[in-house]
Design an enzyme around this catalytic site. Structure first.
Site, PDB file in Angstrom:
ATOM      1  N   GLY A 139       0.799  -1.211   0.000  1.00  0.00           N
ATOM      2  CA  GLY A 139       0.000   0.000   0.000  1.00  0.00           C
ATOM      3  C   GLY A 139       0.835   1.266   0.000  1.00  0.00           C
TER       4      GLY A 139
ATOM      5  CG  LEU B 175      -2.601  -2.131  -3.257  1.00  0.00           C
ATOM      6  CD1 LEU B 175      -2.497  -1.430  -4.594  1.00  0.00           C
ATOM      7  CD2 LEU B 175      -3.065  -1.158  -2.172  1.00  0.00           C
ATOM      8  CG  ASP B 176       1.196  -2.857  -3.450  1.00  0.00           C
ATOM      9  OD1 ASP B 176       1.388  -2.545  -4.634  1.00  0.00           O
ATOM     10  OD2 ASP B 176       1.047  -2.018  -2.538  1.00  0.00           O
ATOM     11  CB  ALA B 177      -1.304  -9.379  -3.553  1.00  0.00           C
TER      12      ALA B 177
END
Length: 289
Positions: free
Chosen positions: A206, A232-234
């Site tokens: 994040g 998100l960001d995964a």
């Protein structure tokens, strides 16, 4: 002097004995001169991965015929993913930016010097700060601001989609774009949408990861190049790197130190993608660097 043009074959399939023998026999039978070969057998997933490079001038037929013949081998091996590409067919990329220019400068420098094997179709910015940089390198710049209201944001990303897809990109690169991409675009561009996250994932996902790291008193900070997914960001990680910090490092200093990692990790990860060195394995990747 031999031609440096290559045919690149990649494949993933259920693991079993005889896979390497089958592929190398196939290449030997067509006169394929192997210049690079990499293999990975994954015990967790029970899958096999390979990347092969052969000299294009070692075969007597074009890449389309090689693709047809290798397709039969892939079928025998029950491959769930495979491809054959010609290094002479340059990849196309679209760059997306905001106002921080360190990643853009790095990518454009490598592209301009010929170190990055791709053509850049357009630079899309949600701000105009980096338009002079794109123009300096002779590239078109498209300013598409992203409003905060949901309707305006949806319209803006529809413009982004139309502009990006008009260039038929092999990669859409978020070079510090600093906007969350809608799930619909993440899905449409799956396996092509690449981001640089200024944190060592999966930690500090994040916003403001360096500030999160400072609060936790970490002794290492890093950056992560990954494929973008709706979460998100995964997405699957392509490349990462870290540097050491100590108790005296403020968030602002971490930001400054992190820029060097971010630009190099993004450039390296993007190059791996463009050279077909990244094979997806669920949430993981196999990278034949």
């Amino acid at each position: 002097m031999p031609d440096d043009r290559r045919f690149v074959l990649t494949l993933s399939c259920p693991d079993r004995t005889g896979i390497v023998a089958r592929i190398t026999t196939f290449l030997a039978d067509i006169g394929g001169w192997i210049t690079e070969a990499a293999y990975h057998s994954d015990e967790e997933s029970g899958r096999f991965f390979t990347r092969q490079e052969i000299r294009a001038d070692s075969t007597s037929f074009p890449v389309a015929e090689l693709r047809r013949r290798f397709g039969a081998v892939a079928g025998e091996l029950e491959a769930d993913s495979w491809q054959v590409v010609d290094s002479a067919d340059r990849k196309k990329i679209v760059l997306m930016v905001s106002r921080e220019g360190h990643c853009l400068y790095e990518l454009l420098s490598r592209w301009h010097s010929g170190a990055m094997p791709a053509d850049i179709g357009v630079v899309i910015g949600n701000r105009t700060d980096l338009e002079p940089v794109a123009r300096l390198f002779g590239l078109p710049f498209r300013h598409i601001p992203v409003p905060t209201d949901p309707e305006g944001k949806a319209q803006a990303f529809e413009q982004v989609r139309i502009e990006a897809e008009s260039h038929q990109p092999d990669a859409i690169v978020l070079a510090r774009y600093m906007q969350v991409i809608p799930p619909s675009l993440c899905q449409a561009w799956e396996g092509r949408l690449i981001n640089i996250h200024h944190g060592f994932l999966p930690s500090f996902r994040g916003a403001r990861p360096y500030h999160q790291a400072f609060v936790r008193g970490v002794k290492m900070i890093g950056a992560t190049c990954h494929y973008v997914t709706p979460e998100l960001d995964a997405g699957p990680i392509i490349d990462q790197d870290v540097i050491r910090v100590d108790h005296a490092a403020s968030p602002a200093r971490m930001v400054r130190l992190g820029r060097d990692i971010e630009k190099s990790v993004l450039a390296r990860g993007l190059t791996y993608h463009l050279e077909d060195r990244v094979l997806r394995d669920g949430l993981r990747t196999v990278v034949f660097a």
